[in-house]
Design a protein around this motif. Structure first.
Motif, short mmCIF file in Angstrom:
data_model
loop_
_atom_site.label_atom_id
_atom_site.label_comp_id
_atom_site.label_asym_id
_atom_site.label_seq_id
_atom_site.Cartn_x
_atom_site.Cartn_y
_atom_site.Cartn_z
N LYS A 1 -25.18 15.29 26.20
CA LYS A 1 -24.73 15.79 27.79
C LYS A 1 -25.69 15.47 29.03
CE LYS A 1 -22.30 19.36 25.62
NZ LYS A 1 -21.15 20.22 25.77
N ALA A 49 -21.80 24.43 21.28
CA ALA A 49 -22.86 24.99 21.99
C ALA A 49 -22.64 26.57 22.17
CB ALA A 49 -22.96 24.21 23.49
N GLY A 53 -24.08 28.03 26.09
CA GLY A 53 -23.92 26.77 26.19
C GLY A 53 -22.80 26.12 26.80
N THR A 54 -21.73 26.61 26.22
CA THR A 54 -20.25 26.05 27.03
C THR A 54 -20.29 26.54 28.33
OG1 THR A 54 -19.30 26.25 24.74
CG2 THR A 54 -18.04 26.25 26.83
N TRP A 57 -22.30 24.51 30.50
CA TRP A 57 -22.14 23.05 30.82
C TRP A 57 -20.97 22.97 31.82
CZ3 TRP A 57 -22.99 18.41 30.38
CH2 TRP A 57 -22.04 17.23 30.28
#
Length: 95
Positions: A1, A49, A53-54, A57
């Motif tokens: 990422k 994630a 995490g999502t 992002w």
């Protein structure tokens, strides 16, 4: 990422539009799924994630595009999607 975010620096304006549009579509789909479910974990568990995490992002994509000076009108919609996911993620129970 991190590599994806780094490559945005060399991306064309058109590619940045595609990036923003893709994230809007995907993020909106996640938000819609979260609003339809009784168990948000069934949505967040689809992502390696996880919830935090999502959510991060989508914020990182928005922040990176802004950092690069991409100020196309689509950015307001991307910001809204990132903020909605942050709100939906914050309201998810932690286990």
């Amino acid at each position: 990422k991190d590599d994806y975010l780094a490559r945005l620096a060399a991306a064309s304006e058109r590619a940045r539009w595609v990036c923003a549009a893709d994230k809007i579509h995907n993020g909106s789909s996640i938000a819609a799924d979260l609003k339809r479910t009784l168990d948000p974990d069934t949505v967040w568990s689809r992502f390696s994630a996880g919830r935090l995490g999502t959510v991060r992002w989508y914020r990182r994509i928005y922040d990176r595009l802004r950092e690069l000076g991409f100020d196309a009108p689509i950015m307001a919609e991307l910001r809204d999607v990132a903020e909605e996911l942050e709100q939906l993620g914050a309201s998810a129970p932690t286990r």
